[in-house]
Design an enzyme around this catalytic site. Structure first.
Site, short mmCIF file in Angstrom:
data_model
loop_
_atom_site.label_atom_id
_atom_site.label_comp_id
_atom_site.label_asym_id
_atom_site.label_seq_id
_atom_site.Cartn_x
_atom_site.Cartn_y
_atom_site.Cartn_z
N LYS A 186 0.86 -1.17 0.00
CA LYS A 186 0.00 0.00 0.00
C LYS A 186 0.90 1.22 0.00
O LYS A 186 1.52 1.58 0.98
CB LYS A 186 -0.91 -0.01 1.23
CG LYS A 186 -2.20 0.80 1.06
CD LYS A 186 -1.99 2.30 0.95
CE LYS A 186 -1.49 2.89 2.26
NZ LYS A 186 -1.34 4.40 2.14
N GLU A 260 7.24 0.29 12.71
CA GLU A 260 8.41 1.17 12.82
C GLU A 260 7.87 2.58 12.82
O GLU A 260 7.41 3.10 11.80
CB GLU A 260 9.37 0.92 11.65
CG GLU A 260 10.76 1.48 11.88
CD GLU A 260 10.86 2.95 11.51
OE1 GLU A 260 10.81 3.79 12.44
OE2 GLU A 260 10.98 3.26 10.33
N GLU A 393 7.66 14.77 17.51
CA GLU A 393 8.38 14.64 16.24
C GLU A 393 7.91 15.71 15.26
O GLU A 393 6.72 15.84 14.97
CB GLU A 393 8.14 13.25 15.65
CG GLU A 393 8.96 12.98 14.41
CD GLU A 393 8.82 11.55 13.92
OE1 GLU A 393 9.84 10.95 13.56
OE2 GLU A 393 7.67 11.04 13.89
#
Length: 491
Positions: A186, A260, A393
């Site tokens: 995907k 991840e 982040e």
């Protein structure tokens, strides 16, 4: 600045690749891929809907349950990986044409990164000979003979982010295919080019139908890939927030996962290390892919006495950065991948200012560029360890420098986030780095720079993810152990 884009080096952008064929999409909706430098539409691809995802899953399921792929020898599957490596190598020029326009990476950086991608396919092909897919063990229940047989996990959904798609496809697809799995890739809406190249390679090589399927979809349709019980494992790289959603869905049906996720990686600069050298290493690395790297060393931790010197050195390094067209050989920092990503980075810069950090360099859009998703490389000093720009982040070229009282305080600050993906310690004393590394809650710890190594294995602690990609661990993630206990050894 360019005003007209070259033609895209892809042949089937009006189709999806499902069950070994280029097929028209169920929906007429399109995704426009916008060039990050010019803001022009570069090409468009189908926006796969739930029915399209359904077809891809069905093809992968049938290929695993009834097709030849899982029943080939590991050596036979390894030969296909070697063929893929050669085919990817032949497409490097096309990748140079596509990837910088999708994400802002410098064109000059692409061949070096692609070398690692090609090597990944060859590395996993090599494991066909060296990895113990069958191991003899001694039973503990009185039987005479036992074995552990490592078998493929099944159908894999590989969800690829936009920042480094060719590499992340390789470290999911290569071990999955070697193991005997079938895969639905995907691709991200921002950067589907890598997926299309892989689909063209699968078609060119005649990989059995349903073994490798490629679709591009946004979040709503993509969730079908995660929730469908016909998919045995999801391998996802992306944000922690999306990872949480995927993990909750998979937990409900006890499906396998590799996640991840995000990072907020620290660099501890010890007093014996030259400030200018550390600043050059950190600032140069932050320019790679415009800081859109989950493992970037974005939190700089230095002693209180050298804080000001470090902030100035980083600002001086960024002052030498040349911002512009990623195809210009003089440019050292390209654009961000999208307007949404630039808005995110600019928002965090505003947050940093409001929180009271010292804006030492950057913080705005380059005055000489009126088009493209550009933002200046930015340095903040006096960043509180609890501030949002130290905790969240950003995914752009923004560095935050935090002073520490001593080494113990520096380690505490480094560990004081929900992330644990990557870290670095700057000192020439390797033993000291090792000692500090054992105290850092991080999946990777490197000496004097970003030492992330997919060849060994990559992944995070805490909310930076579950599992590892790369290395032997990256293959084990696509295998299930089966215990076989016999009355006598099989012939």
């Amino acid at each position: 600045m360019m005003t007209k884009l070259p033609s895209v080096p892809l042949a089937n952008t009006d189709c999806l690749y499902i069950d070994g064929k280029w097929v028209p999409p169920h929906s007429s909706a399109l995704i426009d891929v916008v060039d990050s430098t010019s803001e022009l539409v570069y090409y468009s691809v189908p926006d796969a809907d739930v029915d399209d995802i359904d077809r891809a899953i069905a093809a992968a399921r049938q290929a695993f349950d009834e097709g030849p792929w899982p029943r080939l020898s590991h050596a036979e599957r390894a030969q296909v990986l070697l063929d893929i490596a050669d085919a990817v190598e032949a497409r490097i020029d096309d990748i140079v044409e596509i990837w910088p326009r999708e994400t802002g990476i410098l064109a000059s950086s692409v061949p070096g990164v692609m070398r690692e991608v090609i090597d990944a396919y060859r590395y996993y092909a090599g494991l066909a000979k060296s990895f113990p897919f069958q191991e003899e063990v001694t039973p503990t229940n009185g039987a005479r003979f036992g074995m552990i047989v490592k078998e493929p996990v099944g159908v894999v959904g590989a969800i690829i982010p936009w920042n480094a798609p060719m590499g992340l496809i390789a470290f999911k697809v290569a071990p999955a295919l070697l193991a005997g799995c079938t895969v639905v890739i995907k691709s991200s809406p921002e950067a589907p080019g890598a997926g299309y190249i892989m689909a063209e390679i699968a078609d060119q090589l005649g990989i059995p139908a349903g073994v490798l399927n490629v679709v591009t979809a946004d979040r709503a349709a993509s969730e079908r890939l995660v929730s469908d019980p016909r998919v045995d494992k999801i391998s996802f790289t992306g944000s922690t927030e999306v990872g949480k959603r995927i993990g909750s869905i998979l937990g409900g049906r006890i499906a396998r996962s590799s996640l991840e996720l995000g990072g907020k990686s620290p660099a501890i600069v010890l007093d014996d290390f030259d400030i200018a050298e550390a600043a050059h290493t950190i600032a140069s690395a932050e320019c790679f892919l415009s800081g859109q790297i989950c493992a970037s060393l974005t939190r700089i931790i230095v002693s209180e006495e050298r804080h000001g010197e470090m902030v100035k050195a980083l600002a001086d390094e960024f002052d030498r950065v040349v911002i512009g067209d990623p195809y210009d050989p003089q440019v050292t920092l390209g654009p961000l991948a999208s307007d949404r990503q630039r808005d995110r980075v600019e928002n965090y810069i505003e947050i940093g200012i409001r929180e009271g950090a010292t804006l030492a360099y950057g913080g705005g859009r380059p005055s000489h560029l009126d088009r493209g998703w550009f933002v200046e490389p930015t340095v903040f000093g006096n960043v509180s360890e609890t501030s949002r720009i130290a905790q969240e982040e950003i995914f752009g070229p923004v560095l935050a420098v935090t002073p520490a009282r001593d080494l113990t305080d520096a380690v505490r600050i480094a560990n004081a986030t929900e992330f644990g993906l990557n870290a670095a310690v700057f000192t020439h004393d390797s033993k000291k780095v090792f000692d500090i590394a054992r105290r850092l809650h991080s999946g990777t710890v490197g000496q004097n720079g970003n030492r992330v190594d997919f060849g060994i294995g990559f992944g995070g602690f805490k909310r930076s993810g579950i599992g590892r990609e790369g290395g032997v661990a990256g293959l084990q993630a696509y295998l299930e152990n089966k215990t076989v206990v016999l009355d006598a050894p099989p012939e």
